[in-house]
Design a protein around this motif. Sequence first.
Motif, mmCIF file in Angstrom:
data_model
loop_
_atom_site.group_PDB
_atom_site.id
_atom_site.type_symbol
_atom_site.label_atom_id
_atom_site.label_comp_id
_atom_site.label_asym_id
_atom_site.label_seq_id
_atom_site.Cartn_x
_atom_site.Cartn_y
_atom_site.Cartn_z
ATOM 1 N N ASP A 58 -5.771 0.070 -5.485
ATOM 2 C CA ASP A 58 -4.927 -1.171 -5.933
ATOM 3 C C ASP A 58 -3.617 -0.688 -5.625
ATOM 4 N N THR A 59 -3.093 0.509 -5.907
ATOM 5 C CA THR A 59 -1.646 0.628 -5.878
ATOM 6 C C THR A 59 -1.032 0.454 -4.318
ATOM 7 N N ARG A 111 -2.756 -1.252 -1.806
ATOM 8 C CA ARG A 111 -3.000 -2.706 -1.458
ATOM 9 C C ARG A 111 -1.887 -3.472 -1.907
ATOM 10 N N ASN A 112 -1.475 -3.331 -3.442
ATOM 11 C CA ASN A 112 -0.589 -3.986 -3.732
ATOM 12 C C ASN A 112 0.702 -3.799 -3.112
ATOM 13 N N GLY A 113 1.269 -2.612 -2.942
ATOM 14 C CA GLY A 113 2.344 -2.321 -1.951
ATOM 15 C C GLY A 113 2.474 -3.026 -0.731
ATOM 16 N N SER A 137 0.834 -5.541 0.259
ATOM 17 C CA SER A 137 0.944 -7.055 -0.193
ATOM 18 C C SER A 137 2.469 -7.377 -0.391
ATOM 19 N N LYS A 138 3.063 -6.413 -1.255
ATOM 20 C CA LYS A 138 4.384 -6.967 -1.488
ATOM 21 C C LYS A 138 5.331 -6.789 -0.255
ATOM 22 N N LEU A 139 5.106 -5.802 0.455
ATOM 23 C CA LEU A 139 5.737 -5.386 1.780
ATOM 24 C C LEU A 139 5.765 -6.747 2.768
ATOM 25 N N SER A 173 4.675 -9.862 2.096
ATOM 26 C CA SER A 173 5.326 -10.935 1.586
ATOM 27 C C SER A 173 6.734 -11.021 1.683
ATOM 28 N N THR A 174 7.564 -9.930 1.686
ATOM 29 C CA THR A 174 8.934 -9.932 2.052
ATOM 30 C C THR A 174 9.240 -10.568 3.287
ATOM 31 N N ARG A 211 8.184 -13.148 4.736
ATOM 32 C CA ARG A 211 8.362 -14.518 4.755
ATOM 33 C C ARG A 211 8.176 -15.320 6.212
#
Length: 101
Positions: free
Chosen positions: A85-86, A88-90, A92-94, A96-97, A99
């Motif tokens: 999870d950690t 994958r979330n990282g 995903s955040k990367l 999404s930046t 754009r």
Amino acid sequence: MPERCDPATQAAIARIFATSKQVLYLRLDGIGDAVLANSALERLAAAMPDAGITVACDSLAAPLYEASPLVSRTIALNRWALHDDTYRNGASKLLSTLRPD
């Protein structure tokens, strides 16, 4: 461009291709599939000549994309760690930046 689309859909796709400035090409498969998919990357770059292409791929395939003049940025991900999870979330955040269009 897909030949089976109706004219309105083809026009919409053409507008997207003409105006896109940032494309995210996501490939989390193996090296062999990355090699076979290079023709898709070539067609994408030809269809969107003004767009920068960022490739997010498995870390083992990253050198293939890093060597390509079609790719402006490569993000290497460990596809086997995406179950965490950690991680994958990282990732995903990367992504999404970026754009992308």
